[in-house]
Enzyme design. Structure first.
Site, PDB file in Angstrom:
ATOM      1  CG  LEU A  90       0.166 -13.234   9.751  1.00 30.52           C
ATOM      2  CD1 LEU A  90      -0.781 -12.582  10.645  1.00 30.52           C
ATOM      3  CD2 LEU A  90       0.567 -14.586  10.714  1.00 30.52           C
ATOM      4  CG  ASP A 101      -2.464   9.683  -3.169  1.00 28.45           C
ATOM      5  OD1 ASP A 101      -1.843   8.652  -2.883  1.00 28.45           O
ATOM      6  OD2 ASP A 101      -2.382  10.786  -2.473  1.00 28.45           O
ATOM      7  CD  GLU A 102       2.519   6.506  -3.907  1.00 32.28           C
ATOM      8  OE1 GLU A 102       3.343   6.091  -4.425  1.00 32.28           O
ATOM      9  OE2 GLU A 102       2.586   6.463  -2.426  1.00 32.28           O
ATOM     10  CE1 TYR A 114       1.070   0.319  -2.982  1.00 34.54           C
ATOM     11  CE2 TYR A 114       1.364   2.795  -3.037  1.00 34.54           C
ATOM     12  CZ  TYR A 114       0.650   1.542  -2.762  1.00 34.54           C
ATOM     13  OH  TYR A 114      -0.503   1.932  -1.991  1.00 34.54           O
TER      14      TYR A 114
HETATM   15  N1  LIG Z   1      -1.704   3.650   4.193  1.00 38.39           N
HETATM   16  C1  LIG Z   1      -1.723   4.442   3.127  1.00 38.39           C
HETATM   17  O1  LIG Z   1      -1.610   5.684   3.135  1.00 38.39           O
HETATM   18  C2  LIG Z   1      -2.600   4.178   1.927  1.00 38.39           C
HETATM   19  C3  LIG Z   1      -3.249   5.048   1.082  1.00 38.39           C
HETATM   20  C4  LIG Z   1      -3.939   4.908  -0.142  1.00 38.39           C
HETATM   21  C5  LIG Z   1      -4.010   3.635  -0.366  1.00 38.39           C
HETATM   22  N2  LIG Z   1      -3.863   2.683   0.329  1.00 38.39           N
HETATM   23  C6  LIG Z   1      -3.948   1.063   0.276  1.00 38.39           C
HETATM   24  O2  LIG Z   1      -4.595   0.654   1.369  1.00 38.39           O
HETATM   25  C7  LIG Z   1      -4.579  -0.714   1.247  1.00 38.39           C
HETATM   26  C8  LIG Z   1      -4.002  -1.143   2.474  1.00 38.39           C
HETATM   27  O3  LIG Z   1      -2.626  -0.376   3.094  1.00 38.39           O
HETATM   28  P1  LIG Z   1      -2.143  -0.476   4.431  1.00 38.39           P
HETATM   29  O4  LIG Z   1      -1.311   0.595   4.556  1.00 38.39           O
HETATM   30  O5  LIG Z   1      -3.072  -0.850   5.496  1.00 38.39           O
HETATM   31  O6  LIG Z   1      -1.129  -1.657   4.155  1.00 38.39           O
HETATM   32  P2  LIG Z   1      -0.313  -2.598   5.027  1.00 38.39           P
HETATM   33  O7  LIG Z   1       1.000  -3.010   4.267  1.00 38.39           O
HETATM   34  O8  LIG Z   1      -0.428  -2.151   6.476  1.00 38.39           O
HETATM   35  O9  LIG Z   1      -1.265  -4.037   5.031  1.00 38.39           O
HETATM   36  C9  LIG Z   1      -1.275  -4.688   4.147  1.00 38.39           C
HETATM   37  C10 LIG Z   1      -2.203  -6.121   4.390  1.00 38.39           C
HETATM   38  O10 LIG Z   1      -2.440  -6.762   3.480  1.00 38.39           O
HETATM   39  C11 LIG Z   1      -1.872  -8.184   3.469  1.00 38.39           C
HETATM   40  N3  LIG Z   1      -1.480  -8.568   2.396  1.00 38.39           N
HETATM   41  C12 LIG Z   1      -0.368  -8.311   1.641  1.00 38.39           C
HETATM   42  N4  LIG Z   1      -0.364  -9.136   0.643  1.00 38.39           N
HETATM   43  C13 LIG Z   1      -1.517 -10.120   0.366  1.00 38.39           C
HETATM   44  C14 LIG Z   1      -1.869 -11.038  -0.041  1.00 38.39           C
HETATM   45  N5  LIG Z   1      -1.207 -11.306  -1.252  1.00 38.39           N
HETATM   46  N6  LIG Z   1      -3.035 -11.860   0.115  1.00 38.39           N
HETATM   47  C15 LIG Z   1      -3.455 -11.508   1.340  1.00 38.39           C
HETATM   48  N7  LIG Z   1      -3.091 -10.578   2.161  1.00 38.39           N
HETATM   49  C16 LIG Z   1      -2.134  -9.781   1.729  1.00 38.39           C
HETATM   50  C17 LIG Z   1      -0.701  -7.877   4.734  1.00 38.39           C
HETATM   51  O11 LIG Z   1      -0.527  -9.108   5.428  1.00 38.39           O
HETATM   52  C18 LIG Z   1      -1.188  -6.954   5.652  1.00 38.39           C
HETATM   53  O12 LIG Z   1      -1.974  -7.178   6.509  1.00 38.39           O
HETATM   54  C19 LIG Z   1      -3.596  -1.028   0.107  1.00 38.39           C
HETATM   55  O13 LIG Z   1      -4.152  -1.561  -0.981  1.00 38.39           O
HETATM   56  C20 LIG Z   1      -2.690   0.437  -0.037  1.00 38.39           C
HETATM   57  O14 LIG Z   1      -2.561   0.131  -1.470  1.00 38.39           O
HETATM   58  C21 LIG Z   1      -2.988   2.887   1.484  1.00 38.39           C
END
Ligand SMILES: NC(=O)c1ccc[n+]([C@@H]2O[C@H](COP(=O)([O-])OP(=O)(O)OC[C@H]3O[C@@H](n4cnc5c(N)ncnc54)[C@H](O)[C@@H]3O)[C@@H](O)[C@H]2O)c1
Length: 369
Positions: A35, A174-175, A197
């Site tokens: 959260l 992809d990063e 990141y």
């Molecule tokens: N959004 C994108 O474009 C994208 C693209 C490629 C990969 N990703 C990957 O997908 C995943 C989700 O991305 P997103 O955009 O939904 O992120 P987001 O920031 O919207 O959500 C991340 C969630 O993880 C939770 N969280 C963070 N640290 C935590 C911890 N230590 N323990 C438990 N919960 C934790 C947060 O509370 C949040 O609900 C990530 O791993 C990200 O690297 C995202």
């Protein structure tokens, strides 16, 4: 009884879409989420849900109110947050119940809690992470904690409990490949992260590969490209463009706006992750990409056109240090699992603009697509 899927980060943007998709496919889901500021339990409010805060843990969960004050979770009775002593008992009850989602508010770094939760299922989709590149450039401590210590904590719990059984999907990005100036990068492309990141996410991949090699841990990696859609945090590029366009305030575009990104709608990413979960091979990597490659400035102009707003709002600002100029994934491998991009860029942006227009104009925080 069918084992549930454990989805970490399920209260965030992509995680909540994955939970929706998993429920659509008939799974029960246990969410583990710390959260953080990026999470919102309301994203899952249409499901039959119970939200627990382990009583013996320090307070991870807090909600920042619109007036800037902070309140602990359990004061939000209407959200049905419950403090809970017996997490294992609550999971057993959940498995026997009609409920679809059980949310446990905790951080994945909490190794002892991971050992207690993971023994209920060897099926994990790990999305929990800090995700904003700009924040990682200011300070990467939270990224090191969530991505690196958090991943070690959960993968080590998984290995100790399940050995070579089950399936662990690590959602990477992809990063981790760094900028791809020409052509496309397939799944064998070397890791070359260029911001903190991306380095934290690449560390997860290195740990994952070391566990596959050393212990035979059944891990599979997915790397989605840039996702957009409803429920993405306000800090991200697409919500910023839409919000500022609605408010008539300048839309900040880094540098000359010529950085190229490939865009994909969140629902397509969630389906891709679930296809890999159901049909993918262990030890493999799958890219989730699309062909919607645009310069950032082109994306801004497209959104402004769709919203009927003026390009005069565009404001070029000092570039992000070390800004990657282009990402581009080859994604033929996932096509063989039967997955396709189903939402056009235009359709996805239309749904996203509608969502944020309701959110920002009517001020609601619980608006869904
Ligand atoms: N959004 C994108 O474009 C994208 C693209 C490629 C990969 N990703 C990957 O997908 C995943 C989700 O991305 P997103 O955009 O939904 O992120 P987001 O920031 O919207 O959500 C991340 C969630 O993880 C939770 N969280 C963070 N640290 C935590 C911890 N230590 N323990 C438990 N919960 C934790 C947060 O509370 C949040 O609900 C990530 O791993 C990200 O690297 C995202």
């Amino acid at each position: 009884m069918r084992k549930p899927i454990i989805v970490t980060g399920g209260l965030g943007f992509l995680g909540s879409w994955v939970v929706d998709e998993a429920i659509k496919r008939g799974y029960k889901v246990i969410v583990i989420d710390a959260l953080t500021y990026a999470a919102n339990p309301e994203y899952l409010k249409d499901h039959k849900i119970r939200i627990l805060q382990p009583e013996d843990r320090i307070l991870w969960g807090k909600i920042v109110l619109r007036d800037g004050n902070i309140k602990p979770l359990w004061e939000f009775k209407e959200q049905n947050f419950e403090r809970c002593k017996d997490i294992e008992g609550a999971i057993r009850d959940f498995l026997e119940s009609e409920l679809e989602v059980l949310v446990i508010i905790d951080s994945v770094e909490d190794h002892e809690m991971m050992l207690r939760i993971l023994k209920f299922s060897p099926y994990i989709i790990h999305l929990a992470a800090e995700t904003h590149v700009d924040k990682s450039i200011e300070s990467a401590w939270d990224f090191v904690r969530s991505e690196i210590i958090g991943f070690y904590s959960i993968i080590e719990a998984f290995r100790r409990i399940w050995g070579k059984e089950g399936f662990f999907v690590l959602v990477s990005t992809d990063e981790v490949l760094g900028e791809i100036m020409e052509g496309e990068a397939d799944e064998s492309y070397p890791l070359k992260p260029r911001n903190p990141y991306a380095a934290a996410k690449a560390s997860q991949e290195h740990f994952a590969q070391s566990y596959i090699n050393t212990y035979g841990t059944p891990i599979t990696i997915v790397r989605p490209t840039n996702a957009f859609g409803p429920r993405q945090h306000d800090e991200k590029f697409v919500p910023t463009i839409i919000r500022n366009a609605l408010m008539g305030t300048p839309i900040p575009v880094y540098g000359n706006g010529k950085q190229r990104r490939v865009w994909i709608y969140a629902e397509d990413v969630a389906r891709g992750i679930m296809e890999v979960f159901e049909k993918g091979e262990k030890f493999e990597i799958y890219h989730i990409g699309s062909d919607y490659e645009l310069e950032n400035i082109e994306l801004v102009k497209m959104i402004l056109r769709m919203m009927g707003k003026s390009e005069d709002l565009i404001s070029f600002v000092k570039d992000r240090p070390g800004h990657d100029r282009r990402y581009r994934l080859a994604y033929n491998k996932i096509l063989k699992l039967g997955w396709r991009v189903e939402t056009t860029l235009e359709e996805g942006l239309k749904a996203t603009i509608e969502y944020y227009t309701k959110k920002y104009v009517s001020g609601g925080s619980s608006v869904r697509r």
